[in-house]
Write a protein that holds these residues in place. Structure first.
Motif, PDB file in Angstrom:
ATOM      1  N   SER A  46       0.910  -1.080   0.090  1.00  8.93           N
ATOM      2  CA  SER A  46       0.023  -0.079  -0.009  1.00  8.93           C
ATOM      3  C   SER A  46       0.941   1.534   0.024  1.00  8.93           C
ATOM      4  N   GLN A  53      -3.418   3.364  -6.066  1.00  9.74           N
ATOM      5  CA  GLN A  53      -3.857   3.029  -4.682  1.00  9.74           C
ATOM      6  C   GLN A  53      -5.217   3.304  -4.434  1.00  9.74           C
ATOM      7  N   TYR A  56      -7.357   0.761  -6.118  1.00  7.79           N
ATOM      8  CA  TYR A  56      -7.615  -0.337  -5.141  1.00  7.79           C
ATOM      9  C   TYR A  56      -8.532  -0.231  -4.005  1.00  7.79           C
ATOM     10  N   ASP A  57      -8.242   1.149  -3.343  1.00 12.55           N
ATOM     11  CA  ASP A  57      -9.245   1.390  -2.313  1.00 12.55           C
ATOM     12  C   ASP A  57     -10.571   1.533  -2.643  1.00 12.55           C
ATOM     13  N   GLN A  60     -12.038  -1.843  -2.927  1.00  9.37           N
ATOM     14  CA  GLN A  60     -12.253  -2.383  -1.664  1.00  9.37           C
ATOM     15  C   GLN A  60     -13.549  -1.882  -1.200  1.00  9.37           C
ATOM     16  N   THR A  66     -13.317  -8.252  -2.134  1.00  9.24           N
ATOM     17  CA  THR A  66     -12.109  -7.932  -3.001  1.00  9.24           C
ATOM     18  C   THR A  66     -10.898  -7.857  -2.365  1.00  9.24           C
ATOM     19  N   SER A  67     -10.739  -7.525  -1.081  1.00  8.62           N
ATOM     20  CA  SER A  67      -9.377  -7.572  -0.313  1.00  8.62           C
ATOM     21  C   SER A  67      -9.263  -8.851   0.064  1.00  8.62           C
ATOM     22  N   ALA A  70      -7.873 -10.854  -2.863  1.00  9.57           N
ATOM     23  CA  ALA A  70      -6.683 -10.406  -3.267  1.00  9.57           C
ATOM     24  C   ALA A  70      -5.517 -10.993  -2.499  1.00  9.57           C
ATOM     25  N   THR A 424      -5.890  -2.267 -14.886  1.00 11.01           N
ATOM     26  CA  THR A 424      -7.420  -2.328 -14.335  1.00 11.01           C
ATOM     27  C   THR A 424      -8.005  -1.031 -14.163  1.00 11.01           C
ATOM     28  N   SER A 507      -5.612   1.227 -12.656  1.00 10.05           N
ATOM     29  CA  SER A 507      -4.619   0.567 -11.633  1.00 10.05           C
ATOM     30  C   SER A 507      -4.141  -0.662 -12.278  1.00 10.05           C
TER      31      SER A 507
END
Length: 738
Positions: A46, A53, A56-57, A60, A66-67, A70, A424, A507
Motif C-alpha cells: 500500500s 492505490q 484499489y481502495d 475494496q 475484493t480484499s 486479493a 485495471t 490501476s
C-alpha cells in the motif's frame, strides 16, 4: 560529550564482568520475548497518494470481498503444445483437463478453472492457461499442497506438453545472502586481522557486531506484530547493523591501541578511546540514524519500517561500541595489542611517517590536479544516471531456471507482450443517471486508444454504481511505450467526465509501478533537503565550521551519483552482470535510489566524522591547517581504509542474495562505500581542505557563541573543562588485568 564518554569507558572497563553480563541478559530477554510474540505481518504494497492505490481502495469499498480474494494465493498454469501442434488437439486437451481436475482436488484449493472453460487459449492455439485459486495466503500454503500441484504438473509434462506455473504458489523463495554473505564476513575478519595483527583484536569487533545484530534481529521479531515489521525490515537492519557494528568497534579498539602505545595504563586508554573515538562513533551513528529515520518522510510504509528498523540496529551498534567494547578491553587489555607493542618495540609518536602521512603530503603538494581528477572520475561514473529508468521488476527479472519466469515468457509469446501487465480500469459512476451508457462510452474510448490491444467485458458491483474491466497493452509492462499509454488513458479522463458524468481510475501492476516511480522522484528532493539539512546542522556543531559540512555534502552527492551510475550500468545496461549472477536486466527498482541515498549519506558521514574529527583534534591542539590534515591521515587513514574494506566486504556478501531488492541494495552500497571512502574522503576531502587552509575552520563569532560545545576532541580531558582535570593514571598494574 567527551567527558561523559570518558567516564563511561572507564566504568565499563572497571566493571567489565557486570557490563558483559548485562548485555548477555539483554540478548536473552529480548530473545525470549521474540519466541512469545505473534508472527510478524506480511509486507504491504500500500502507498497513499497515488492513483493506483486510490483505485484499489475504491474497489475494496464498492466490491465486497475484493480484499479477501486479493490476499489469497493463486497459480497460473501455462500450457504450450509441442512444435506444430495445438493445445486444442484431443490428446493435449485431455491432458490439460486432467491436470486441471487434479489441481482442483487439493484441500486448500478454492477453485480451478481450465482454459477451455474460460476461453484462455491463444489465437494460434499454441498456448493456453488455467487459473487455480486457493483459500489461504501464499505463506500458509502447505508443502503437501505444493507437492500435489507439482505432481500434477510433472504428469502433464510427461505427456509431451510444456507446462510452467506462474504466481506465488510454486515460486522459489530467494535467500537473503547465503554463502556469499559468509564469505563477506570472512573477508571482514581477514581485514581486521591484517589491520590489527592480533587474533583477539580482530575477533573483538566481530563478536560485538554479532551481539548487536543478534539483539536487533530478535527485537524486530519481538516487536514485529506490534509495529508491523516484516521480514523485509530485518534484511536491511542486518546488513547495516553488521557493517556499522564492526566499524564502530574497530575505531574504538584502534584508538585504545594507539593510547596504549603511548604508555597509557589500560583503564585510562579505554576511557580516552571511548571519549575520543567513541564521540566520533556517537555522532557518526546519529547521522546514519537521521538518514534512515528520514525515509519516513517519503510516505512509503515499507520504506519507513525498513528505515526505522535499520536505525534501531545502528543505535544498538553505537551503544555496544561505547559500553560493551571497553568491557571486553577490560577482559583482554593486552591481548588486543600487536605483538610488537606487547614486547615494547613499538611506540606511537607524533611524527610517525606512515602510508597515510605520505598520501596526505602528496595530495597537499598538488591539490588542484588531484581535486579535478577526483571530480572528473566521479562525474564520469555518474553519467549513466541520465538514462535511469525506474520500475518494480517482477517475474520477468527472475532467472529462466524458475518456472514463474518461463511461464511469464510463454504467456508473452502466446498472448502478446502486454498480456502480463493488463491495466485495471475502475469506473466510478456513482450519481450518474445511466451508468451503463457511461461505462460503454468510457470502455469504447479506451479500446480505441493507440496501444490498447483489447478490453475485457465490464463487471458492475451489486449496487450498480461502479464497474471494473481490464485493458491489455500491446507492449511489455516495463516498456516506456506502456508508461506513455497509461498517461494517455489518464489524459482522456477529464473529457470523458464532461461527456458522461462518470470518472475512472487506472490501476494494475503496470500503473502501480508508474505511480510509485513518480512518487519516488517527487519525494527525492524533499528527502534530500530534510536529511542533508539536519546532518549539516549536526556536522556544524561537531566541527564548528561552515565550510567543512558544506564540503561533506558536496562529496556525498558526488559519491552517491557515481554509485547510482554504476547501478544503472550493471542492473539496467547489463555491464558485468554475469560477474554478480544477475540473470536479467531491467528497470531500477523505484524505491532503491531514495533508499540508497539515505543509507549512503549516513555511511558517508561516518567516514567524514572519523577522518575529519582527527584533523579537527590536531587543529584544536595547535597544529597549522596543513599539518592537521596530515595528522588526521596519519592517525586515521589506515583504520578508515580498513573500515571501508570491511563494509564493502559485508555489503558484497548480500550481492549473492536471490531477492533482487537485496542484491541491488548490496551492490549499490558496496560501490558507494568504495567511491566515497577512496575517491571522496581520501582524495576529494584533503584536496579541498588544502585549498581552503584556515578558512576551512571558519565560523562566525555570533554563531560560535550560540552553538553548543560537544567536545569530541577531548579538550575537557586535558584542559580542565567539564569537571575533568587531566587523565588519571590507573594504579592497577597491567599484569593484573590479563
Amino acid at each position: 560529550m567527551a567527558a561523559l564518554l570518558y567516564r563511561l569507558g572507564r566504568t565499563a572497563f572497571r566493571r567489565r564482568w557486570l557490563v558483559t553480563a548485562l548485555w548477555v541478559v539483554v540478548l536473552g530477554a529480548v530473545g525470549f520475548a521474540s519466541t512469545k510474540a505473534p508472527a510478524p505481518p506480511d509486507d504491504t504494497a500500500s502507498m497513499n497518494g497515488i492513483e493506483a492505490q486510490s483505485a484499489y481502495d475504491l474497489l475494496q469499498e464498492r466490491f465486497p470481498g475484493t480484499s479477501d480474494n486479493a490476499d489469497t494465493a493463486s497459480a497460473k498454469i501455462v500450457f504450450v503444445a509441442p512444435q506444430g501442434q495445438k493445445v486444442t488437439a484431443s490428446d493435449n486437451r485431455a491432458t490439460i483437463e486432467k491436470l486441471v481436475d487434479e489441481a482442483g482436488e487439493g484441500s486448500q484449493v478454492k477453485a480451478a478453472v481450465g482454459p477451455f472453460q474460460a476461453g484462455a487459449v491463444s489465437k494460434s492455439g499454441s498456448t493456453a492457461y488455467a487459473i487455480v485459486t486457493y483459500k489461504a495466503k501464499s505463506k500458509d500454503i502447505t508443502d503437501s499442497t505444493k507437492q500435489h500441484l507439482q505432481t500434477a504438473v510433472d504428469e502433464a509434462r510427461k505427456a509431451g506438453l510444456t507446462v510452467d506455473v506462474g504466481g506465488s504458489v510454486l515460486a522459489s523463495q530467494p535467500a537473503a545472502g547465503g554463502s556469499s554473505e559468509a564469505i563477506g564476513i570472512a573477508v571482514a575478519a581477514l581485514v581486521l586481522l591484517v589491520t590489527f595483527g592480533s587474533m583477539t583484536a580482530a575477533g573483538l569487533p566481530l563478536l560485538t557486531a554479532v551481539l548487536g545484530v543478534g539483539i536487533s534481529m530478535v527485537s524486530i521479531m519481538a516487536l514485529g506484530s506490534t509495529f508491523g515489521l516484516s521480514t523485509t525490515s530485518s534484511s536491511l537492519a542486518s546488513m547495516l547493523g553488521l557493517a556499522v557494528g564492526i566499524d564502530y568497534a574497530l575505531f574504538v579498539v584502534s584508538r585504545y591501541r594507539e593510547e596504549r602505545a603511548k604508555d597509557r595504563a589500560p583503564q585510562e586508554a579505554a576511557g580516552l578511546a571511548v571519549a575520543t573515538a567513541g564521540s566520533a562513533v556517537v555522532f557518526a551513528g546519529l547521522t546514519v540514524v537521521i538518514a534512515l529515520a528520514g525515509l519516513s518522510v517519503v510516505g512509503v510504509p515499507t520504506l519507513t519500517k525498513m528505515g526505522l528498523s535499520a536505525a534501531g540496529a545502528v543505535v544498538i551498534g553505537v551503544l555496544v561500541a561505547v559500553s560493551f567494547v571497553p568491557a571486553l578491553l577490560g577482559l583482554f587489555p593486552n591481548a588486543v595489542l600487536s605483538r610488537r607493542t606487547r614486547k615494547g618495540k613499538q611506540k606511537s609518536g607524533g611524527t610517525t611517517r606512515n602510508a597515510g602521512t605520505r598520501w596526505a603530503q602528496l595530495v597537499l603538494h598538488r591539490p588542484v590536479p588531484v581535486l579535478l581528477a577526483s571530480v572528473a572520475v566521479l562525474g564520469t561514473l555518474a553519467l549513466p544516471v541520465m538514462d535511469m529508468q525506474l520500475g518494480m521488476p517482477g517475474d520477468e527479472s527472475k532467472s529462466t531456471a524458475t518456472t514463474e519466469r518461463r511461464a511469464y515468457d510463454e504467456l508473452a509469446e502466446g498472448f502478446g507482450p502486454g498480456f502480463n501487465g493488463p491495466l485495471t480500469v475502475v469506473v466510478d459512476a456513482q450519481g450518474v443517471k445511466d451508468p451503463k451508457s457511461a461505462l460503454s462510452t468510457i470502455r469504447e474510448k479506451i479500446a480505441d486508444t493507440a496501444g490498447v490491444v483489447s478490453v475485457s467485458t465490464a463487471t458492475f458491483n451489486p449496487v450498480g454504481d461502479t464497474a471494473l474491466f481490464t485493458a491489455t497493452p500491446s507492449t511489455a509492462p516495463t516498456s516506456e511505450e506502456t508508461k506513455e499509454l497509461v498517461r494517455a488513458i489518464r489524459g482522456e479522463r477529464e473529457g470523458l467526465r464532461s461527456e458522461t458524468g462518470a470518472t475512472f481510475l487506472v490501476s494494475g501492476t503496470t500503473a502501480v509501478n508508474i505511480d510509485v516511480a513518480q512518487k519516488m522522484q517527487s519525494a527525492l528532493v524533499p528527502y534530500l533537503v530534510v536529511v542533508v539539512g539536519l546532518a549539516f546542522l549536526l556536522l556544524l556543531v561537531i566541527f564548528r565550521s561552515v565550510l567543512v559540512p558544506l564540503k561533506a555534502a558536496v562529496g556525498f552527492l558526488l559519491s552517491v551519483l557515481a554509485a547510482l551510475g554504476a547501478v544503472v550500468a550493471v542492473f539496467q545496461w547489463g555491464w558485468a552482470a554475469d560477474l554478480i549472477g544477475l540473470q536479467q536486466t531491467g528497470p531500477i527498482m523505484s524505491t532503491m535510489p531514495i533508499m540508497m541515498v539515505g543509507i549512503v549519506f549516513g555511511l558517508a558521514m561516518d567516514y567524514e566524522v572519523f577522518l575529519v574529527s582527527r584533523m579537527r583534534e590536531a587543529y584544536v591542539h595547535g597544529e597549522p591547517p596543513a599539518d592537521s590534515v596530515v595528522s588526521g591521515f596519519r592517525h586515521s587513514a589506515r583504520v578508515v581504509v580498513a573500515a571501508a574494506l570491511i563494509m564493502i566486504a559485508v555489503f558484497s556478501g548480500f550481492v549473492g542474495a536471490g531477492l533482487s531488492m537485496i542484491k541491488m541494495i548490496g551492490f549499490s552500497l558496496a560501490v558507494a562505500v568504495l567511491f566515497d571512502a577512496f575517491l571522496v574522503r581520501m582524495v576529494f576531502v584533503p584536496a579541498v581542505l588544502a585549498l581552503l587552509g584556515k578558512r576551512a575552520w571558519w565560523l562566525p563569532h555570533w554563531l560560535d557563541r550560540r552553538l553548543p560545545h560537544m567536545d569530541i576532541e577531548g579538550e575537557a580531558l586535558t584542559g580542565g573543562r567539564a569537571g575533568v582535570s587531566k587523565p588519571v593514571v590507573d594504579k592497577e598494574p597491567a599484569s593484573a588485568l590479563n
